[in-house]
Design a protein around this motif. Structure first.
Motif, PDB file in Angstrom:
ATOM      1  N   LEU A  25      -7.362  33.431 -51.184  1.00  0.00           N
ATOM      2  CA  LEU A  25      -5.966  33.110 -51.477  1.00  0.00           C
ATOM      3  C   LEU A  25      -5.309  32.581 -50.215  1.00  0.00           C
ATOM      4  O   LEU A  25      -5.224  33.283 -49.208  1.00  0.00           O
ATOM      5  CB  LEU A  25      -5.222  34.356 -51.969  1.00  0.00           C
ATOM      6  N   ALA A  26      -4.868  31.324 -50.263  1.00  0.00           N
ATOM      7  CA  ALA A  26      -4.086  30.723 -49.177  1.00  0.00           C
ATOM      8  C   ALA A  26      -2.654  30.635 -49.669  1.00  0.00           C
ATOM      9  O   ALA A  26      -2.319  29.789 -50.498  1.00  0.00           O
ATOM     10  CB  ALA A  26      -4.624  29.339 -48.826  1.00  0.00           C
ATOM     11  N   PHE A  27      -1.811  31.513 -49.173  1.00  0.00           N
ATOM     12  CA  PHE A  27      -0.453  31.659 -49.709  1.00  0.00           C
ATOM     13  C   PHE A  27       0.558  31.519 -48.591  1.00  0.00           C
ATOM     14  O   PHE A  27       0.471  32.201 -47.569  1.00  0.00           O
ATOM     15  CB  PHE A  27      -0.305  33.033 -50.376  1.00  0.00           C
ATOM     16  N   ILE A  28       1.533  30.644 -48.795  1.00  0.00           N
ATOM     17  CA  ILE A  28       2.636  30.473 -47.857  1.00  0.00           C
ATOM     18  C   ILE A  28       3.924  30.675 -48.638  1.00  0.00           C
ATOM     19  O   ILE A  28       4.262  29.880 -49.516  1.00  0.00           O
ATOM     20  CB  ILE A  28       2.608  29.088 -47.188  1.00  0.00           C
ATOM     21  N   GLY A  29       4.617  31.748 -48.346  1.00  0.00           N
ATOM     22  CA  GLY A  29       5.812  32.089 -49.104  1.00  0.00           C
ATOM     23  C   GLY A  29       6.297  33.486 -48.761  1.00  0.00           C
ATOM     24  O   GLY A  29       6.215  33.919 -47.622  1.00  0.00           O
TER      25      GLY A  29
ATOM     26  N   PHE B  37     -30.280  29.223 -36.308  1.00  0.00           N
ATOM     27  CA  PHE B  37     -29.380  28.102 -36.573  1.00  0.00           C
ATOM     28  C   PHE B  37     -28.152  28.702 -37.260  1.00  0.00           C
ATOM     29  O   PHE B  37     -28.267  29.369 -38.302  1.00  0.00           O
ATOM     30  CB  PHE B  37     -30.079  27.092 -37.487  1.00  0.00           C
ATOM     31  N   VAL B  38     -26.956  28.501 -36.683  1.00  0.00           N
ATOM     32  CA  VAL B  38     -25.732  29.095 -37.235  1.00  0.00           C
ATOM     33  C   VAL B  38     -24.737  27.991 -37.580  1.00  0.00           C
ATOM     34  O   VAL B  38     -24.407  27.163 -36.736  1.00  0.00           O
ATOM     35  CB  VAL B  38     -25.081  30.076 -36.233  1.00  0.00           C
ATOM     36  N   ARG B  39     -24.298  27.984 -38.816  1.00  0.00           N
ATOM     37  CA  ARG B  39     -23.275  27.022 -39.233  1.00  0.00           C
ATOM     38  C   ARG B  39     -22.364  27.704 -40.264  1.00  0.00           C
ATOM     39  O   ARG B  39     -22.819  28.491 -41.083  1.00  0.00           O
ATOM     40  CB  ARG B  39     -23.909  25.764 -39.825  1.00  0.00           C
ATOM     41  N   ARG B  40     -21.108  27.357 -40.210  1.00  0.00           N
ATOM     42  CA  ARG B  40     -20.149  27.947 -41.135  1.00  0.00           C
ATOM     43  C   ARG B  40     -20.265  27.275 -42.496  1.00  0.00           C
ATOM     44  O   ARG B  40     -20.464  26.060 -42.589  1.00  0.00           O
ATOM     45  CB  ARG B  40     -18.729  27.847 -40.597  1.00  0.00           C
ATOM     46  N   ALA B  41     -20.103  28.081 -43.560  1.00  0.00           N
ATOM     47  CA  ALA B  41     -20.227  27.581 -44.931  1.00  0.00           C
ATOM     48  C   ALA B  41     -19.116  28.155 -45.790  1.00  0.00           C
ATOM     49  O   ALA B  41     -18.371  29.055 -45.381  1.00  0.00           O
ATOM     50  CB  ALA B  41     -21.604  27.942 -45.495  1.00  0.00           C
ATOM     51  N   ALA B  42     -19.010  27.657 -47.000  1.00  0.00           N
ATOM     52  CA  ALA B  42     -17.890  27.949 -47.893  1.00  0.00           C
ATOM     53  C   ALA B  42     -17.823  29.410 -48.323  1.00  0.00           C
ATOM     54  O   ALA B  42     -18.816  30.141 -48.310  1.00  0.00           O
ATOM     55  CB  ALA B  42     -17.975  27.055 -49.126  1.00  0.00           C
ATOM     56  N   ILE B  43     -16.616  29.798 -48.742  1.00  0.00           N
ATOM     57  CA  ILE B  43     -16.377  31.134 -49.295  1.00  0.00           C
ATOM     58  C   ILE B  43     -16.486  31.117 -50.811  1.00  0.00           C
ATOM     59  O   ILE B  43     -17.079  31.993 -51.423  1.00  0.00           O
ATOM     60  CB  ILE B  43     -14.975  31.636 -48.879  1.00  0.00           C
ATOM     61  N   GLY B  44     -15.874  30.097 -51.439  1.00  0.00           N
ATOM     62  CA  GLY B  44     -15.910  30.026 -52.902  1.00  0.00           C
ATOM     63  C   GLY B  44     -14.744  29.235 -53.453  1.00  0.00           C
ATOM     64  O   GLY B  44     -14.425  28.144 -52.977  1.00  0.00           O
ATOM     65  N   ILE B  45     -14.078  29.793 -54.459  1.00  0.00           N
ATOM     66  CA  ILE B  45     -12.922  29.150 -55.077  1.00  0.00           C
ATOM     67  C   ILE B  45     -11.670  29.655 -54.357  1.00  0.00           C
ATOM     68  O   ILE B  45     -11.385  30.854 -54.339  1.00  0.00           O
ATOM     69  CB  ILE B  45     -12.837  29.474 -56.578  1.00  0.00           C
ATOM     70  N   ILE B  46     -10.934  28.729 -53.773  1.00  0.00           N
ATOM     71  CA  ILE B  46      -9.734  29.063 -53.006  1.00  0.00           C
ATOM     72  C   ILE B  46      -8.505  28.644 -53.804  1.00  0.00           C
ATOM     73  O   ILE B  46      -8.411  27.502 -54.264  1.00  0.00           O
ATOM     74  CB  ILE B  46      -9.705  28.352 -51.639  1.00  0.00           C
ATOM     75  N   MET B  47      -7.569  29.554 -53.964  1.00  0.00           N
ATOM     76  CA  MET B  47      -6.304  29.207 -54.599  1.00  0.00           C
ATOM     77  C   MET B  47      -5.262  28.969 -53.518  1.00  0.00           C
ATOM     78  O   MET B  47      -4.989  29.861 -52.700  1.00  0.00           O
ATOM     79  CB  MET B  47      -5.835  30.301 -55.547  1.00  0.00           C
ATOM     80  N   CYS B  48      -4.697  27.762 -53.485  1.00  0.00           N
ATOM     81  CA  CYS B  48      -3.705  27.378 -52.486  1.00  0.00           C
ATOM     82  C   CYS B  48      -2.315  27.337 -53.107  1.00  0.00           C
ATOM     83  O   CYS B  48      -2.098  26.640 -54.102  1.00  0.00           O
ATOM     84  CB  CYS B  48      -4.020  26.000 -51.910  1.00  0.00           C
ATOM     85  N   LEU B  49      -1.407  28.086 -52.530  1.00  0.00           N
ATOM     86  CA  LEU B  49      -0.011  28.041 -52.947  1.00  0.00           C
ATOM     87  C   LEU B  49       0.831  27.705 -51.726  1.00  0.00           C
ATOM     88  O   LEU B  49       0.936  28.502 -50.789  1.00  0.00           O
ATOM     89  CB  LEU B  49       0.453  29.385 -53.526  1.00  0.00           C
ATOM     90  N   GLY B  50       1.409  26.512 -51.737  1.00  0.00           N
ATOM     91  CA  GLY B  50       2.212  26.062 -50.610  1.00  0.00           C
ATOM     92  C   GLY B  50       3.695  26.269 -50.851  1.00  0.00           C
ATOM     93  O   GLY B  50       4.130  26.566 -51.971  1.00  0.00           O
ATOM     94  N   PRO B  51       4.523  26.082 -49.819  1.00  0.00           N
ATOM     95  CA  PRO B  51       5.961  26.322 -49.898  1.00  0.00           C
ATOM     96  C   PRO B  51       6.724  25.069 -50.307  1.00  0.00           C
ATOM     97  O   PRO B  51       6.177  23.968 -50.343  1.00  0.00           O
ATOM     98  CB  PRO B  51       6.306  26.730 -48.474  1.00  0.00           C
ATOM     99  N   TYR B  52       8.027  25.235 -50.568  1.00  0.00           N
ATOM    100  CA  TYR B  52       8.852  24.075 -50.914  1.00  0.00           C
ATOM    101  C   TYR B  52       9.339  23.336 -49.683  1.00  0.00           C
ATOM    102  O   TYR B  52       9.628  22.143 -49.742  1.00  0.00           O
ATOM    103  CB  TYR B  52      10.047  24.506 -51.770  1.00  0.00           C
ATOM    104  N   ASN B  53       9.446  24.037 -48.542  1.00  0.00           N
ATOM    105  CA  ASN B  53      10.097  23.403 -47.395  1.00  0.00           C
ATOM    106  C   ASN B  53       9.199  22.395 -46.676  1.00  0.00           C
ATOM    107  O   ASN B  53       9.658  21.408 -46.137  1.00  0.00           O
ATOM    108  CB  ASN B  53      10.608  24.459 -46.417  1.00  0.00           C
ATOM    109  N   TYR B  54       7.881  22.666 -46.680  1.00  0.00           N
ATOM    110  CA  TYR B  54       6.901  21.706 -46.166  1.00  0.00           C
ATOM    111  C   TYR B  54       5.776  21.603 -47.199  1.00  0.00           C
ATOM    112  O   TYR B  54       4.652  22.038 -46.940  1.00  0.00           O
ATOM    113  CB  TYR B  54       6.354  22.156 -44.807  1.00  0.00           C
TER     114      TYR B  54
END
Length: 631
Positions: free
Chosen positions: A329-333, A242-259
């Motif tokens: 780290l989810a980083f857009i910049g 049985f295969v299912r995707r699961a979490a990685i952990g604590i994600i830090m999201c840094l988004g941009p100013y333009n969107y």
């Protein structure tokens, strides 16, 4: 003092397309199509900088939409708030606040005579200027407050055993759907704040909100319809899995100013659905919209599932990374900022990275496009439509998109004619404030104020560098500022000819500057694409459907250079079902409604040997397991 009679005609929209005549601050500005090769001009209000009437006219309001009213638009004000233990907190006397400025307050000043008997004949009743106005306040976190946020996130994650992560996927989907429903209640406020804080016109601000909601619902549809998420048993020899995707952990999201909403949520929503705990760094510019989302999160998600940090990135982000508890780290910049953050982590090999960074996307106009035009043959794609795409791709939202066309390569023998036609289109674009429309209400301002003076200064530095090395501003008053020294409303600048000696040839402008590069051979284009620091997208414009050897050769050579090759259209991220990727310093990771789910999850396998009573045992386990619960 009297200004020269040389004037600047600008379509500054306030209800109607009001032809606002501003006196030029420089005698070197030409009134012809081709602009001056001197420095970019600041057009500032004076006793002789006049509009023929007040910039705001009650009779020109567009009554069909309150958001586009041109006469009674009041700036919003978003009160500072914190998000603690899953609740919105407004009593924050112990936290320093920073004013958030938006564009723009329109100010009019009565005419003066400057000591002369009469006002100059070229002047009318009033001077008009644009000034920033305070539209909210943002908490400025200390290091201690930032680390408290991290502790809350760690408790919520609980080593992968927290409440949110241990929910079934079906339950998490339900919570996110409830959040999206609640968020709709703030649509009008968020659109208004996007207009005022980052200068996005009403149409584009509304599209950003709606596209964000649509993206989230599409992500949920992917989960619901794919075996990758609604897992079933696989048989490989004697092994059942049985295969299912699961979490990685604590994600830090840094988004941009333009969107700030759309691009941030394109990582945040998939991360949450996969069971991760998220810390969102609110952007310094474009952050007020996120304050308006807090109530929806508080009503729909368990305590600790999402956290917010605001304030200076240099004061808050390094301590978070240095702790070593951030798993993704989810980083857009910008790439430099991303590199600095990654270096702070004590175990970078453990850090899952999703990066969307700079781009220097080429618009490549092939010679056959001009040959066909000269022959007046009817082709599928004409030079006229290619020019339309060039303007849209270069100046949509003032060119403040990573997917914007940042450089136009045009055959040398056709470059001047191409530039003349492009300039005509650029000069016809409505310039004004984000909520303003033409008199008939059909078109919103397409050139709007930049979010701050830092952006204006950078545009000017690129323009001045190019001018000093032989380029010219080809459109009338390109690079000028409308509305005085406090304004950030910049007239786009078309630069020609641009060469490799200029900064704008190499650096991402991310603003209303269009560099045009004349080329002799295709080798020049191939070399630029091959040797560039970036590798997001390019656009190839051609009208030769019968003999596509040149275009095909570019596609082949660039297939391992760029993430997307557009044919006869501008660069762009949409549709969101397609992979949005890049190479080199443009990206790490893939964004789409399906790919983003994979970026923030890891496959987990439950397996057994198919013998004895193992099948019955596992069947009973699945009946009571949240992780294995069917959708």
């Amino acid at each position: 003092m009297k200004f020269p009679k040389t004037t600047l005609a600008v379509f500054l929209i306030i209800g109607s397309v009001c032809c606002t005549t501003l006196a030029s601050a420089s005698t070197t500005t030409s009134s012809s199509t081709k602009g001056s090769s001197s420095s970019a001009i600041d057009v500032e209000p004076s006793s002789c900088t006049r509009t023929s009437r007040s910039l705001i006219h009650d009779d020109d309001s567009n009554s069909s939409s309150s958001s586009s009213s041109n006469s009674d638009v009041e700036p919003p004000f978003v009160d500072a708030k914190l998000f603690k233990d899953g609740q919105v907190v407004t009593d924050i006397d112990d936290t320093p606040l920073a004013d958030v400025y938006g564009c723009c307050e329109i100010r009019t000043t009565a005419a003066t005579t400057n000591g002369e008997d009469d006002v100059d004949a070229s002047c009318d009743e009033e001077t008009t200027s644009l000034s920033p106005v305070v539209i909210g306040s943002m908490p400025q976190f200390s290091r201690d407050q930032t680390m408290q946020v991290l502790e809350s996130a760690k408790q919520a994650w609980k080593g992968g055993m927290g409440v949110w992560t241990q929910m079934s996927l079906k339950q998490r989907i339900h919570h996110v759907q409830q959040f999206l429903k609640e968020l709709q209640n703030s649509r009008t406020e968020i659109i208004n704040v996007l207009m005022w804080e980052i200068g996005k016109n009403y149409k584009d601000a509304a599209q950003e909100f709606d596209r964000t909601i649509e993206f989230a619902h599409n992500v949920i549809r992917v989960i619901s319809s794919s075996e990758e998420y609604d897992a079933s048993w696989q048989t490989i020899g004697t092994t059942k899995a049985f295969v299912r995707r699961a979490a990685i952990g604590i994600i830090m999201c840094l988004g941009p100013y333009n969107y700030p909403l759309n691009e941030t949520y394109a990582t945040l929503i998939p991360a949450l659905l996969m069971g991760n705990v998220v810390i969102m760094k609110i952007p310094t510019v474009g952050g007020l919209a996120h304050l308006l989302t807090m109530d929806a999160f508080a009503k729909t998600l368990p305590k600790g599932t999402i956290q917010f940090v605001s304030g200076g990135g240099r004061a808050t982000m390094p301590p978070l990374m240095a702790d070593g508890s951030i798993d993704g780290l989810a980083f857009i910049g910008g790439s430099a900022a991303a590199d600095n953050l990654i270096k702070q982590h004590p175990h970078p090999h453990r850090l899952k990275l999703f990066l969307q960074l700079e781009a220097k996307n080429m618009g490549i106009f092939l010679k056959d496009l001009f040959v066909q035009e000269d022959k007046k043959e009817q082709t599928t794609t004409t030079l006229e439509s290619a020019l339309d795409e060039a303007v849209l791709g270069s100046l949509s939202y003032n060119g403040q998109r990573c997917t914007a066309l940042k450089m136009l390569f045009v055959p040398k023998e056709n470059a001047k004619d191409f530039t003349t036609k492009l300039v005509k289109r650029v000069e016809s674009l409505p310039i004004g404030l984000p909520w303003q429309t033409t008199k008939d209400g059909s078109t919103y301002s397409q050139i709007t104020p930049l979010p701050n003076h830092k952006r204006v200064s950078y545009m000017k530095s690129l323009i001045d560098d190019a001018l000093s090395k032989g380029a010219s501003i080809m459109n009338q008053n390109g690079g000028s500022i409308i509305g005085g020294s406090a304004s950030t409303l910049m007239v786009p600048a078309v630069l020609y000819p641009v060469t490799s000696t200029m900064k704008v040839y190499h650096e991402e402008q991310f603003g209303p500057v269009i560099p045009i590069v004349p080329y002799d051979t295709m080798d020049e284009i191939v070399k630029y694409g091959r040797d560039s620091e970036y590798g997001q997208q390019c656009s190839i414009f051609t009208s030769d459907g019968n003999n596509a050897n040149v275009a095909a050769s570019l596609v082949d050579q660039f297939s391992s250079v760029f993430g997307k090759i557009n044919i006869n259209s501008q660069c762009g991220r949409s549709p969101d079902t397609l992979p949005f990727s890049g190479r080199r310093s443009s990206a790490m990771g893939v964004m789409s409604v399906s790919d983003a789910l994979r970026e923030f999850s890891v496959p987990t396998v439950v397996a057994y040997k198919d013998k004895g009573t193992n099948g019955d045992i596992v069947q009973n386990i699945q009946k009571t397991s949240n992780f294995m619960e069917p959708l």
